[in-house]
Design a protein around this motif. Structure first.
Motif, PDB file in Angstrom:
ATOM      1  N   VAL A  88      11.854 -15.925 -20.759  1.00 52.01           N
ATOM      2  CA  VAL A  88      10.963 -16.884 -21.408  1.00 52.01           C
ATOM      3  C   VAL A  88       9.899 -17.289 -20.393  1.00 52.01           C
ATOM      4  CG1 VAL A  88      10.829 -19.147 -22.513  1.00 52.01           C
ATOM      5  CG2 VAL A  88      12.865 -17.756 -22.807  1.00 52.01           C
ATOM      6  N   ASP A  91       5.509 -21.406 -19.302  1.00 51.63           N
ATOM      7  CA  ASP A  91       4.656 -22.224 -20.168  1.00 51.63           C
ATOM      8  C   ASP A  91       5.370 -22.613 -21.464  1.00 51.63           C
ATOM      9  OD1 ASP A  91       2.623 -22.160 -18.315  1.00 51.63           O
ATOM     10  OD2 ASP A  91       1.538 -20.522 -19.296  1.00 51.63           O
ATOM     11  N   TYR A  92       6.198 -21.721 -22.009  1.00 54.59           N
ATOM     12  CA  TYR A  92       6.933 -22.042 -23.227  1.00 54.59           C
ATOM     13  C   TYR A  92       8.020 -23.087 -22.957  1.00 54.59           C
ATOM     14  CZ  TYR A  92       4.658 -18.276 -25.766  1.00 54.59           C
ATOM     15  OH  TYR A  92       3.725 -17.471 -26.363  1.00 54.59           O
ATOM     16  N   LEU A  95       6.175 -26.307 -22.693  1.00 51.68           N
ATOM     17  CA  LEU A  95       5.729 -26.729 -24.019  1.00 51.68           C
ATOM     18  C   LEU A  95       6.877 -27.364 -24.795  1.00 51.68           C
ATOM     19  CD1 LEU A  95       3.601 -26.834 -26.280  1.00 51.68           C
ATOM     20  CD2 LEU A  95       4.336 -24.523 -26.922  1.00 51.68           C
ATOM     21  N   ASP A  96       8.044 -26.729 -24.789  1.00 49.21           N
ATOM     22  CA  ASP A  96       9.210 -27.298 -25.473  1.00 49.21           C
ATOM     23  C   ASP A  96       9.570 -28.662 -24.900  1.00 49.21           C
ATOM     24  OD1 ASP A  96       9.488 -25.259 -27.263  1.00 49.21           O
ATOM     25  OD2 ASP A  96      11.484 -24.644 -26.596  1.00 49.21           O
TER      26      ASP A  96
END
Length: 117
Positions: A88, A91-92, A95-96
């Motif tokens: 993953v 950045d994800y 973001l989460d």
């Protein structure tokens, strides 16, 4: 040895910046679904772990603040060896965590953070 603590999403964001190896489990009851993830960070890579055995083991260590890393790390290694993960992007993950920071005001969000030393 590991050190475990409960965190808020914003705290975890700050902690990730200074840790090269850690593991965290996020559990949240959102309006339309349950959110339950386990992520292992090693250097700059994040692994979303998909092994149900790992979640079962984490339940056993939930009450421990300190513990033997052999209670957690072998399960992470098995998940990686069995290809029960997805890479993953950082950045994800961020973001989460930003999203969960806002959702935590109205929903139950639980984060267990494990630091190995």
């Amino acid at each position: 040895m590991f050190y475990q603590q409960a965190m808020e999403p914003a705290e975890l964001l700050n902690t990730l910046a200074v840790n090269s190896e850690c593991f965290f489990v996020i559990k949240a009851q959102l309006p339309n679904k349950a959110y339950h993830v386990a992520v292992y960070k090693y250097d700059k890579e994040y692994f979303l772990l998909l092994d149900p055995r790992l979640f079962q083991q984490i339940i056993k260590t939930k009450a421990e603040v300190h513990g033997d890393e052999d209670e957690v790390l072998p399960y992470i290694e098995e998940a990686l060896e069995d290809n029960l993960y997805q890479l993953v992007a950082e950045d994800y993950v961020k973001l989460d965590l930003h999203t969960l920071t806002h959702l935590a005001k109205k929903n139950t969000v639980s984060i267990r953070f494990y630091e190995f030393y």
